[in-house]
Design a protein around this motif. Structure first.
Motif, PDB file in Angstrom:
ATOM      1  N   GLY A 115      -1.844   0.156  -5.915  1.00  0.00           N
ATOM      2  CA  GLY A 115      -2.378  -1.177  -6.187  1.00  0.00           C
ATOM      3  C   GLY A 115      -2.112  -2.147  -5.060  1.00  0.00           C
ATOM      4  N   TYR A 148       5.652  -0.537 -11.099  1.00  0.00           N
ATOM      5  CA  TYR A 148       5.296  -0.835  -9.712  1.00  0.00           C
ATOM      6  C   TYR A 148       5.414   0.443  -8.875  1.00  0.00           C
ATOM      7  N   ARG A 149       4.261   0.957  -8.456  1.00  0.00           N
ATOM      8  CA  ARG A 149       4.170   2.170  -7.633  1.00  0.00           C
ATOM      9  C   ARG A 149       4.869   3.368  -8.295  1.00  0.00           C
ATOM     10  N   ALA A 184      -6.704 -10.260   2.088  1.00  0.00           N
ATOM     11  CA  ALA A 184      -5.244 -10.063   1.992  1.00  0.00           C
ATOM     12  C   ALA A 184      -4.785  -8.856   2.807  1.00  0.00           C
ATOM     13  N   ARG A 185      -5.717  -7.946   3.148  1.00  0.00           N
ATOM     14  CA  ARG A 185      -5.358  -6.724   3.874  1.00  0.00           C
ATOM     15  C   ARG A 185      -5.618  -6.842   5.368  1.00  0.00           C
ATOM     16  N   GLN A 188      -3.253  -5.620   8.191  1.00  0.00           N
ATOM     17  CA  GLN A 188      -2.722  -4.248   8.197  1.00  0.00           C
ATOM     18  C   GLN A 188      -3.302  -3.450   9.365  1.00  0.00           C
ATOM     19  N   PHE A 198       7.998   1.202   2.671  1.00  0.00           N
ATOM     20  CA  PHE A 198       8.996   0.832   1.659  1.00  0.00           C
ATOM     21  C   PHE A 198       8.348   0.032   0.531  1.00  0.00           C
ATOM     22  N   GLY A 207       7.997  -6.007   4.336  1.00  0.00           N
ATOM     23  CA  GLY A 207       7.433  -6.320   5.661  1.00  0.00           C
ATOM     24  C   GLY A 207       8.072  -7.565   6.261  1.00  0.00           C
ATOM     25  N   ARG A 208       8.263  -8.571   5.430  1.00  0.00           N
ATOM     26  CA  ARG A 208       8.887  -9.808   5.930  1.00  0.00           C
ATOM     27  C   ARG A 208      10.330  -9.531   6.388  1.00  0.00           C
ATOM     28  N   LYS A 216       9.716  -5.108  14.701  1.00  0.00           N
ATOM     29  CA  LYS A 216       8.320  -4.894  15.146  1.00  0.00           C
ATOM     30  C   LYS A 216       8.298  -4.293  16.542  1.00  0.00           C
ATOM     31  N   HIS A 229       2.002  -5.332  11.133  1.00  0.00           N
ATOM     32  CA  HIS A 229       2.642  -5.436   9.814  1.00  0.00           C
ATOM     33  C   HIS A 229       3.882  -4.545   9.841  1.00  0.00           C
ATOM     34  N   ALA A 230       5.056  -5.155   9.657  1.00  0.00           N
ATOM     35  CA  ALA A 230       6.314  -4.443   9.896  1.00  0.00           C
ATOM     36  C   ALA A 230       6.635  -3.381   8.843  1.00  0.00           C
ATOM     37  N   PHE A 232       4.551  -1.084   8.035  1.00  0.00           N
ATOM     38  CA  PHE A 232       3.747   0.084   8.400  1.00  0.00           C
ATOM     39  C   PHE A 232       4.393   0.773   9.596  1.00  0.00           C
TER      40      PHE A 232
HETATM   41  N1  EPU Z   1       5.161 -10.435   6.408  1.00  0.00           N
HETATM   42  C1  EPU Z   1       5.849 -10.766   7.540  1.00  0.00           C
HETATM   43  N2  EPU Z   1       5.802  -9.899   8.587  1.00  0.00           N
HETATM   44  C2  EPU Z   1       5.130  -8.733   8.555  1.00  0.00           C
HETATM   45  C3  EPU Z   1       4.428  -8.399   7.391  1.00  0.00           C
HETATM   46  C4  EPU Z   1       4.459  -9.261   6.312  1.00  0.00           C
HETATM   47  O1  EPU Z   1       6.503 -11.810   7.596  1.00  0.00           O
HETATM   48  O2  EPU Z   1       5.147  -8.006   9.551  1.00  0.00           O
HETATM   49  C5  EPU Z   1       5.166 -11.371   5.273  1.00  0.00           C
HETATM   50  C6  EPU Z   1       3.782 -11.993   5.054  1.00  0.00           C
HETATM   51  O3  EPU Z   1       3.594 -13.128   5.861  1.00  0.00           O
HETATM   52  C7  EPU Z   1       3.822 -12.320   3.569  1.00  0.00           C
HETATM   53  C8  EPU Z   1       4.732 -11.239   2.983  1.00  0.00           C
HETATM   54  O4  EPU Z   1       5.470 -10.676   4.072  1.00  0.00           O
HETATM   55  O5  EPU Z   1       4.465 -13.561   3.356  1.00  0.00           O
HETATM   56  C9  EPU Z   1       3.935 -10.142   2.250  1.00  0.00           C
HETATM   57  O6  EPU Z   1       3.038  -9.514   3.167  1.00  0.00           O
HETATM   58  P1  EPU Z   1       1.594  -9.003   2.729  1.00  0.00           P
HETATM   59  O7  EPU Z   1       0.831 -10.141   2.136  1.00  0.00           O
HETATM   60  O8  EPU Z   1       1.006  -8.293   3.894  1.00  0.00           O
HETATM   61  O9  EPU Z   1       1.835  -8.030   1.534  1.00  0.00           O
HETATM   62  P2  EPU Z   1       2.894  -6.866   1.355  1.00  0.00           P
HETATM   63  O10 EPU Z   1       3.764  -7.258   0.208  1.00  0.00           O
HETATM   64  O11 EPU Z   1       3.547  -6.516   2.631  1.00  0.00           O
HETATM   65  C10 EPU Z   1       1.572  -5.494  -0.419  1.00  0.00           C
HETATM   66  C11 EPU Z   1       1.528  -4.024  -0.684  1.00  0.00           C
HETATM   67  C12 EPU Z   1       0.386  -3.386   0.092  1.00  0.00           C
HETATM   68  C13 EPU Z   1      -0.932  -4.060  -0.266  1.00  0.00           C
HETATM   69  C14 EPU Z   1      -0.814  -5.541   0.060  1.00  0.00           C
HETATM   70  C15 EPU Z   1      -2.068  -6.311  -0.296  1.00  0.00           C
HETATM   71  C16 EPU Z   1       3.759  -3.125  -1.108  1.00  0.00           C
HETATM   72  C17 EPU Z   1       4.941  -2.434  -0.535  1.00  0.00           C
HETATM   73  N3  EPU Z   1       2.772  -3.393  -0.266  1.00  0.00           N
HETATM   74  O12 EPU Z   1       1.947  -5.639   0.939  1.00  0.00           O
HETATM   75  O13 EPU Z   1       0.326  -2.030  -0.323  1.00  0.00           O
HETATM   76  O14 EPU Z   1      -1.997  -3.502   0.458  1.00  0.00           O
HETATM   77  O15 EPU Z   1       0.302  -6.097  -0.686  1.00  0.00           O
HETATM   78  O16 EPU Z   1      -1.995  -6.812  -1.568  1.00  0.00           O
HETATM   79  O17 EPU Z   1       3.731  -3.396  -2.303  1.00  0.00           O
HETATM   80  C18 EPU Z   1       1.188   0.158   0.137  1.00  0.00           C
HETATM   81  O18 EPU Z   1       1.749   0.080  -0.952  1.00  0.00           O
HETATM   82  O19 EPU Z   1       1.213   1.191   0.847  1.00  0.00           O
HETATM   83  C19 EPU Z   1       0.446  -1.006   0.623  1.00  0.00           C
HETATM   84  C20 EPU Z   1      -0.111  -1.061   1.831  1.00  0.00           C
END
Ligand code: EPU
Ligand code: FAD
Length: 269
Positions: A115, A148-149, A184-185, A188, A198, A207-208, A216, A229-230, A232
């Motif tokens: 999701g 969740y996952r 939102a993607r 990536q 993770f 990622g944050r 990174k 995106h950290a 990945f």
């Molecule tokens: N962020 C950073 N630096 C980074 C990456 C992210 O500061 O290098 C910050 C962003 O600015 C944001 C927060 O971290 O404030 C969250 O980042 P993002 O919106 O990219 O979402 P995510 O939580 O990292 C989740 C899912 C993804 C899914 C996206 C879109 C998990 C682990 N990841 O990513 O799912 O595509 O939301 O909704 O739940 C996956 O599970 O393999 C996956 C790619």
């Protein structure tokens, strides 16, 4: 049914993984024979880190009858989720929009409860059929239990097909919801990966945290923490499972994160 030796690097999106015996099944009648010895189930290989030495178990992949289906009826677990996401948009059916951009098989998406922050596949399921210990079962998502996952499917269960729970909607409304998911993607990476490495911890994003810790661009051999995106880890071409594992361990030595990927086989430290 076809059985052949393959390199799993040719069957995973990370393009990593050694030899295995691939059992390509075409029909549900073949499941008893295929599951008569230790096995693993391969979907689209988009959430897997597979050892360079490969795995000793049979690797079952669902093709043929398992890859067919109808959006408003039963959908084969070996079919690709992105096809159904697009088909739903075309037919003006709502429910699969949150899953836009997930390169899963239907069965792998159910096992992982794939999701985005807009929703997960469990929210869009009416019924799941799976094969376990020689029998077929049909369960509602509530009976299986999803988080969740993660799913409450029994270990070794092979999802064979699902029925989606979709609602009629205007094509415009579905397209608008898909555009929001797509936006939102956008951050990536396009390089070879297995999605987020993770799971997100409660109330934060892996990622944050990995970004803030300065990872990174961190590399071990041909494996690198994406600049985009950290969460990945990308294969720059020719990365080994060992290199990727060393990179994962370096992050985990700093941050207490839970792996989202599944690891197959034994990876030497
Ligand atoms: N962020 C950073 N630096 C980074 C990456 C992210 O500061 O290098 C910050 C962003 O600015 C944001 C927060 O971290 O404030 C969250 O980042 P993002 O919106 O990219 O979402 P995510 O939580 O990292 C989740 C899912 C993804 C899914 C996206 C879109 C998990 C682990 N990841 O990513 O799912 O595509 O939301 O909704 O739940 C996956 O599970 O393999 C996956 C790619
Ligand atoms: P595989 O990786 O092949 O297998 C994963 C697990 O599912 C294994 O345990 C396997 O045994 C099991 N499995 C596979 N098929 C079956 C079956 N028929 N029955 C029972 N078990 C089965 N994930 C998200 O959740 N959200 C995202 O936004 C997302 N974005 C991604 C973006 C990219 C570029 C990539 C490469 C991956 C992304 N992922 C995302 C991760 C991945 O797509 C999901 O975890 C997906 O659910 C894995 O499905 P798969 O078919 O590839 O399964």
């Amino acid at each position: 049914m076809e059985v052949r030796r393959v390199l799993l690097k040719d069957h995973t999106t990370l393009a990593v993984g050694g030899p295995a015996e691939l059992w390509l099944l075409e029909h549900p009648d073949e499941l008893p024979e295929a599951t008569a010895a230790p096995y693993r189930v391969l979907g689209n290989g988009s959430n897997l880190l597979v050892a360079d030495q490969g795995v000793p178990e049979r690797v079952i992949k669902l093709a043929g009858r398992f890859a067919e289906g109808e959006l408003t009826g039963w959908v084969g677990a070996g079919s690709l989720l992105p096809i159904w996401v697009q088909e739903a948009a075309r037919q003006g059916l709502s429910g699969l929009e949150p899953l836009l951009g997930i390169p899963a098989s239907v069965g792998g998406a159910v096992r992982m409860n794939a999701g985005t922050r807009f929703g997960a596949i469990a929210d869009a399921l009416a019924e799941v059929e799976y094969f376990h210990q020689g029998r077929f079962f049909r369960k509602s998502p509530g009976e299986i239990g999803f988080g969740y996952r993660k799913s409450g499917l029994p270990p070794g269960a092979i999802v064979t097909r699902v029925r989606f729970d979709l609602k009629r909607a205007s094509r415009e409304a579905v397209a608008a919801r898909m555009a929001a998911v797509d936006a939102a993607r956008k951050g990536q990476p396009k390089r070879k990966s297995a999605g987020c490495a993770f799971k997100n911890p409660d109330h934060d994003a892996a990622g944050r945290l990995i970004d803030a810790a300065g990872f990174k661009g961190f590399r071990v051999g041909r494996a690198m923490v994406s600049h985009e995106h950290a969460n990945f880890v990308v294969n720059l071409g020719g990365a080994t499972a060992r290199e990727i594992w060393q990179l994962i361990e370096a992050i985990r030595a700093t941050l207490p994160l839970e792996l989202e990927w599944e690891v197959w086989g034994v990876i030497e430290p």
